[in-house]
Design a protein around this motif. Structure first.
Motif, PDB file in Angstrom:
ATOM      1  N   GLY A   1       0.937  -0.721  -0.426  1.00 32.47           N
ATOM      2  CA  GLY A   1      -0.087   0.114  -0.062  1.00 32.47           C
ATOM      3  C   GLY A   1       1.223   1.184   0.411  1.00 32.47           C
ATOM      4  O   GLY A   1       2.200   1.239   0.745  1.00 32.47           O
ATOM      5  N   LYS A   2       0.372   2.594  -0.413  1.00 31.55           N
ATOM      6  CA  LYS A   2       0.720   3.742  -0.506  1.00 31.55           C
ATOM      7  C   LYS A   2       0.311   4.858   0.576  1.00 31.55           C
ATOM      8  O   LYS A   2      -0.624   4.420  -0.038  1.00 31.55           O
ATOM      9  CB  LYS A   2       1.237   4.272  -2.029  1.00 31.55           C
ATOM     10  CG  LYS A   2       1.836   3.307  -3.069  1.00 31.55           C
ATOM     11  CD  LYS A   2       1.860   3.781  -4.844  1.00 31.55           C
ATOM     12  CE  LYS A   2       2.382   3.076  -5.095  1.00 31.55           C
ATOM     13  NZ  LYS A   2       2.536   3.222  -6.785  1.00 31.55           N
ATOM     14  N   ASP A   3       0.940   5.966   0.696  1.00 38.80           N
ATOM     15  CA  ASP A   3       0.385   6.859   1.812  1.00 38.80           C
ATOM     16  C   ASP A   3      -1.063   7.524   0.724  1.00 38.80           C
ATOM     17  O   ASP A   3      -1.796   7.878   0.944  1.00 38.80           O
ATOM     18  CB  ASP A   3       1.464   7.582   2.056  1.00 38.80           C
ATOM     19  CG  ASP A   3       2.663   7.591   2.889  1.00 38.80           C
ATOM     20  OD1 ASP A   3       1.336   6.549   3.914  1.00 38.80           O
ATOM     21  OD2 ASP A   3       3.308   8.058   4.128  1.00 38.80           O
ATOM     22  N   ARG A   4      -0.462   7.775  -0.461  1.00 38.91           N
ATOM     23  CA  ARG A   4      -1.414   8.820  -1.214  1.00 38.91           C
ATOM     24  C   ARG A   4      -2.922   7.176  -1.496  1.00 38.91           C
ATOM     25  O   ARG A   4      -3.935   8.349  -1.227  1.00 38.91           O
ATOM     26  CB  ARG A   4      -1.195   8.993  -2.587  1.00 38.91           C
ATOM     27  CG  ARG A   4      -1.836   9.726  -3.035  1.00 38.91           C
ATOM     28  CD  ARG A   4      -1.091  10.289  -4.760  1.00 38.91           C
ATOM     29  NE  ARG A   4      -0.220  11.452  -3.820  1.00 38.91           N
ATOM     30  CZ  ARG A   4      -1.225  12.600  -3.899  1.00 38.91           C
ATOM     31  NH1 ARG A   4      -2.340  12.283  -4.306  1.00 38.91           N
ATOM     32  NH2 ARG A   4      -0.583  13.609  -3.938  1.00 38.91           N
ATOM     33  N   GLU A   5      -2.641   6.107  -1.238  1.00 39.00           N
ATOM     34  CA  GLU A   5      -3.899   5.138  -2.114  1.00 39.00           C
ATOM     35  C   GLU A   5      -4.122   5.480  -0.578  1.00 39.00           C
ATOM     36  O   GLU A   5      -5.566   5.551  -0.739  1.00 39.00           O
ATOM     37  CB  GLU A   5      -3.390   3.706  -2.187  1.00 39.00           C
ATOM     38  CG  GLU A   5      -2.784   3.911  -3.733  1.00 39.00           C
ATOM     39  CD  GLU A   5      -2.047   2.449  -3.414  1.00 39.00           C
ATOM     40  OE1 GLU A   5      -1.612   2.423  -4.664  1.00 39.00           O
ATOM     41  OE2 GLU A   5      -2.200   1.882  -2.544  1.00 39.00           O
ATOM     42  N   ALA A   6      -4.404   5.309   0.033  1.00 42.64           N
ATOM     43  CA  ALA A   6      -4.109   5.215   1.913  1.00 42.64           C
ATOM     44  C   ALA A   6      -5.330   6.974   2.162  1.00 42.64           C
ATOM     45  O   ALA A   6      -6.340   6.971   2.778  1.00 42.64           O
ATOM     46  CB  ALA A   6      -3.377   5.316   3.231  1.00 42.64           C
ATOM     47  N   VAL A   7      -4.680   7.884   1.733  1.00 39.42           N
ATOM     48  CA  VAL A   7      -5.439   8.721   2.129  1.00 39.42           C
ATOM     49  C   VAL A   7      -6.493   9.254   0.847  1.00 39.42           C
ATOM     50  O   VAL A   7      -8.011  10.015   1.580  1.00 39.42           O
ATOM     51  CB  VAL A   7      -4.430  10.411   1.005  1.00 39.42           C
ATOM     52  CG1 VAL A   7      -4.813  11.596   1.569  1.00 39.42           C
ATOM     53  CG2 VAL A   7      -3.001  10.477   2.329  1.00 39.42           C
ATOM     54  N   GLU A   8      -6.557   8.666  -0.408  1.00 39.21           N
ATOM     55  CA  GLU A   8      -7.664   9.147  -1.334  1.00 39.21           C
ATOM     56  C   GLU A   8      -8.771   8.282  -0.779  1.00 39.21           C
ATOM     57  O   GLU A   8      -9.711   8.161  -0.903  1.00 39.21           O
ATOM     58  CB  GLU A   8      -6.792   8.247  -2.831  1.00 39.21           C
ATOM     59  CG  GLU A   8      -5.690   9.754  -3.776  1.00 39.21           C
ATOM     60  CD  GLU A   8      -6.476  10.907  -4.306  1.00 39.21           C
ATOM     61  OE1 GLU A   8      -7.676  11.527  -3.854  1.00 39.21           O
ATOM     62  OE2 GLU A   8      -5.445  11.785  -4.727  1.00 39.21           O
ATOM     63  N   MET A   9      -8.656   6.727  -0.346  1.00 36.56           N
ATOM     64  CA  MET A   9      -9.351   5.903  -0.066  1.00 36.56           C
ATOM     65  C   MET A   9     -10.532   6.995   1.518  1.00 36.56           C
ATOM     66  O   MET A   9     -11.403   6.613   0.838  1.00 36.56           O
ATOM     67  CB  MET A   9      -8.631   4.500   0.191  1.00 36.56           C
ATOM     68  CG  MET A   9      -9.934   3.609   1.029  1.00 36.56           C
ATOM     69  SD  MET A   9     -11.199   3.060  -0.236  1.00 36.56           S
ATOM     70  CE  MET A   9      -9.570   2.557  -1.524  1.00 36.56           C
ATOM     71  N   SER A  10      -9.528   7.109   1.960  1.00 35.21           N
ATOM     72  CA  SER A  10     -10.166   8.016   2.648  1.00 35.21           C
ATOM     73  C   SER A  10     -11.192   8.642   2.886  1.00 35.21           C
ATOM     74  O   SER A  10     -12.882   9.249   2.984  1.00 35.21           O
ATOM     75  CB  SER A  10      -9.481   8.600   4.127  1.00 35.21           C
ATOM     76  OG  SER A  10      -8.425   9.739   3.749  1.00 35.21           O
ATOM     77  N   ARG A  11     -11.062   9.765   1.697  1.00 38.35           N
ATOM     78  CA  ARG A  11     -11.836  11.188   1.394  1.00 38.35           C
ATOM     79  C   ARG A  11     -12.868  10.376   0.116  1.00 38.35           C
ATOM     80  O   ARG A  11     -14.272  10.682   0.411  1.00 38.35           O
ATOM     81  CB  ARG A  11     -11.006  11.366  -0.046  1.00 38.35           C
ATOM     82  CG  ARG A  11     -10.240  12.311   1.200  1.00 38.35           C
ATOM     83  CD  ARG A  11      -9.564  12.509   2.718  1.00 38.35           C
ATOM     84  NE  ARG A  11      -9.184  13.512   3.213  1.00 38.35           N
ATOM     85  CZ  ARG A  11      -7.941  13.278   4.186  1.00 38.35           C
ATOM     86  NH1 ARG A  11      -7.781  12.171   4.514  1.00 38.35           N
ATOM     87  NH2 ARG A  11      -7.435  14.112   4.695  1.00 38.35           N
ATOM     88  N   TYR A  12     -12.714   9.192  -0.530  1.00 38.53           N
ATOM     89  CA  TYR A  12     -13.386   8.093  -1.480  1.00 38.53           C
ATOM     90  C   TYR A  12     -14.645   8.143  -0.822  1.00 38.53           C
ATOM     91  O   TYR A  12     -16.160   8.000  -1.152  1.00 38.53           O
ATOM     92  CB  TYR A  12     -12.574   7.249  -2.071  1.00 38.53           C
ATOM     93  CG  TYR A  12     -13.524   6.446  -3.004  1.00 38.53           C
ATOM     94  CD1 TYR A  12     -14.210   7.134  -4.181  1.00 38.53           C
ATOM     95  CD2 TYR A  12     -13.942   5.673  -2.574  1.00 38.53           C
ATOM     96  CE1 TYR A  12     -14.896   6.552  -5.466  1.00 38.53           C
ATOM     97  CE2 TYR A  12     -15.117   4.185  -3.558  1.00 38.53           C
ATOM     98  CZ  TYR A  12     -15.076   5.251  -4.256  1.00 38.53           C
ATOM     99  OH  TYR A  12     -15.954   4.635  -5.692  1.00 38.53           O
TER     100      TYR A  12
END
Length: 487
Positions: free
Chosen positions: A405-416
């Motif tokens: 996993g990547k930090d950006r993926e985690a951030v984007e997923m949380s907002r999604y």
């Protein structure tokens, strides 16, 4: 209105006597077979009259039975309705007796369907809503289990000699936040206090929550686990110091506080400890990373709950790992029930577990290049990822793969998920959902994937959920869909 059994037997007997080879009643039609030739029409009239009398008698009996049964069922229905309405059942105990305070509120969290991810992947994405535990995270389960597993002693001397916890003692833990909050939440229910050693780069609101819960908080700089001042090593040392203070205090009380014991100073002149008071009753190091009560909590509760809530109809389980207790406990339970269930790890940047699962060695590019970063890996996620094998992680008997996993993926997923499902999640929960989508795409449509929503975003406001903090790290979310997972 009822029909006695003797009446019913007599009616049936009359009907049997009237039947013969030449005269048969066809029930419900009023017709009979033609008699043998040579019989007089007058006899037909007598037989018709007799048949009609018996028919009416049987019909009356049938009606009586039907009315009796209907009346009886009506009484049962009304009685049942009154029970449902009043909520009281005569001479029967309540369905579930009240539990022991806050402890009874932990676990049995709902398993929810994440509609947006299910629609996008063609799979059923289910998530255990662990943020609904009273302490706000999945760590409530292990906090209770760790304390309950202790041989909880009342005698201070025995507790000090064995390392066990005594009532009024201090539960001590090194934690990035969630386990510490859970321990601080449940410790008072066991008559204990809580001291937490936490890295000073953890979200500040975690320390604030801990202090509000009555715990003492010691913030230390983030260093490698091999350093003596790593937060876990400091916590272990504090437990030993607390026990030593309690032992010295007990010995000094025996001699009336006088300096008559070699190596002991006068109780009044003894220099105060920077953390624990003189009256400290000793401490116990919870040791969430190596204490197998962590694994056991998930093997005995989280895993069985998922199995029951899905009816055993799931194809995969996905989770990140910090201590490894959740992934190991749940995966082991599920695979013991059905060895075809796939279990996957999702790992944040810099953690060595991804390489351990996929290549069999703890290896990261950062370490290979000689770059020792803060934990020693650098990620904005908290509570997941590690560069060593814990006893809890090693309890996982079979993992079928891992996703990076990547930090950006985690951030984007949380907002999604916030936009589409109203789910306000923390960093580890978001990373788990990244892993769930990866697993769904790997297995293909039509599968059921289960993951964990470890905690909410409420304790991540200053970092993971802060626009300013994310902008400073080049992680401002921009995606409108799941395109951030296409790379």
């Amino acid at each position: 209105f009822t029909c006695k059994e003797t009446d019913l037997s007599r009616i049936l007997s009359d009907l049997d006597l009237f039947r013969s080879d030449r005269h048969k009643l066809i029930v419900g039609t009023g017709c009979r077979n033609q008699p043998a030739s040579g019989r007089k029409p007058a006899l037909w009239e007598e037989e018709d009259a007799a048949a009609m009398a018996i028919t009416f008698k049987g019909a009356a009996a049938t009606a009586a039975i039907a009315m009796g049964l209907m009346f009886h069922l009506l009484l049962i229905y009304r009685a049942g309705k009154r029970k449902l309405t009043t909520g009281k059942r005569r001479n029967s105990p309540p369905a579930r007796a009240p539990g022991r305070g806050i402890i009874a509120a932990i676990g049995n969290t709902p398993l929810i369907k994440i509609e947006s991810l299910s629609k996008e992947t063609g799979c059923e994405i289910l998530a255990k809503a662990e943020f609904l535990n009273p302490g706000g995270s999945i760590k409530d389960r292990i906090a209770v289990k760790i304390i309950q597993e202790l041989p909880y002693r009342c005698d201070l001397k025995q507790a000090l000699n064995s390392g066990d916890l005594v009532e009024g003692g201090v539960v001590i833990e090194g934690s990035a936040g969630s386990t510490a909050i859970s321990l601080a939440t449940v410790a008072p229910a066991f008559g204990c206090k809580c001291h937490v050693v936490i890295p000073d780069d953890a979200a500040i609101e975690k320390s604030q929550i801990l202090e509000a819960l009555g715990a003492t908080v010691e913030r230390v700089r983030p260093v490698s686990i091999t350093h003596k001042d790593h937060f876990v090593n400091v916590a272990r040392r504090r437990a030993s110091e607390a026990n030593e203070i309690a032992r010295r205090h007990q010995e000094m009380e025996k001699i009336g506080g006088k300096n008559e014991y070699p190596g002991f100073c006068n109780l009044q002149e003894e220099k105060p400890h920077p953390v624990f008071p003189r009256g400290c009753k000793g401490g116990f190091f919870a040791d969430q990373f190596e204490n197998l009560a962590n694994f056991q909590a998930h093997y005995e509760s989280t895993g069985p709950e998922i199995w029951e809530q899905t009816g055993g109809n799931l194809h995969a389980f996905v989770s990140a790992a910090g201590t490894g207790g959740t992934l190991a406990g749940v995966s082991r339970f599920l695979q013991e029930r059905n060895h075809d269930i796939k279990c996957f790890l999702v790992d944040p940047p810099g953690s060595g577990l991804y390489n351990k699962v996929t290549r069999g060695v703890m290896y990261t590019r950062e370490e290979a290049e000689g770059r020792r970063l803060k934990n020693p890996f650098d990620t904005i996620t908290e509570g997941i990822g590690i560069n060593r094998l814990t006893k809890n992680f090693m309890m996982a008997t079979k993992l079928d793969g891992a996703f990076r996993g990547k930090d950006r993926e985690a951030v984007e997923m949380s907002r999604y998920l916030l936009r589409n499902d109203g789910l306000f999640l923390g960093s580890s929960s978001a990373m788990n959902c990244v892993g769930a989508v990866r697993a769904a795409r790997l297995l293909g449509p039509g599968h059921t994937i289960v993951t964990i929503l470890c905690d909410s975003g409420m304790r991540h406001l200053s970092k993971f959920c802060s626009p300013q903090y994310l902008a400073e790290h080049g992680l401002t979310p921009r995606a409108t869909g799941l395109e951030f997972l296409d790379s």
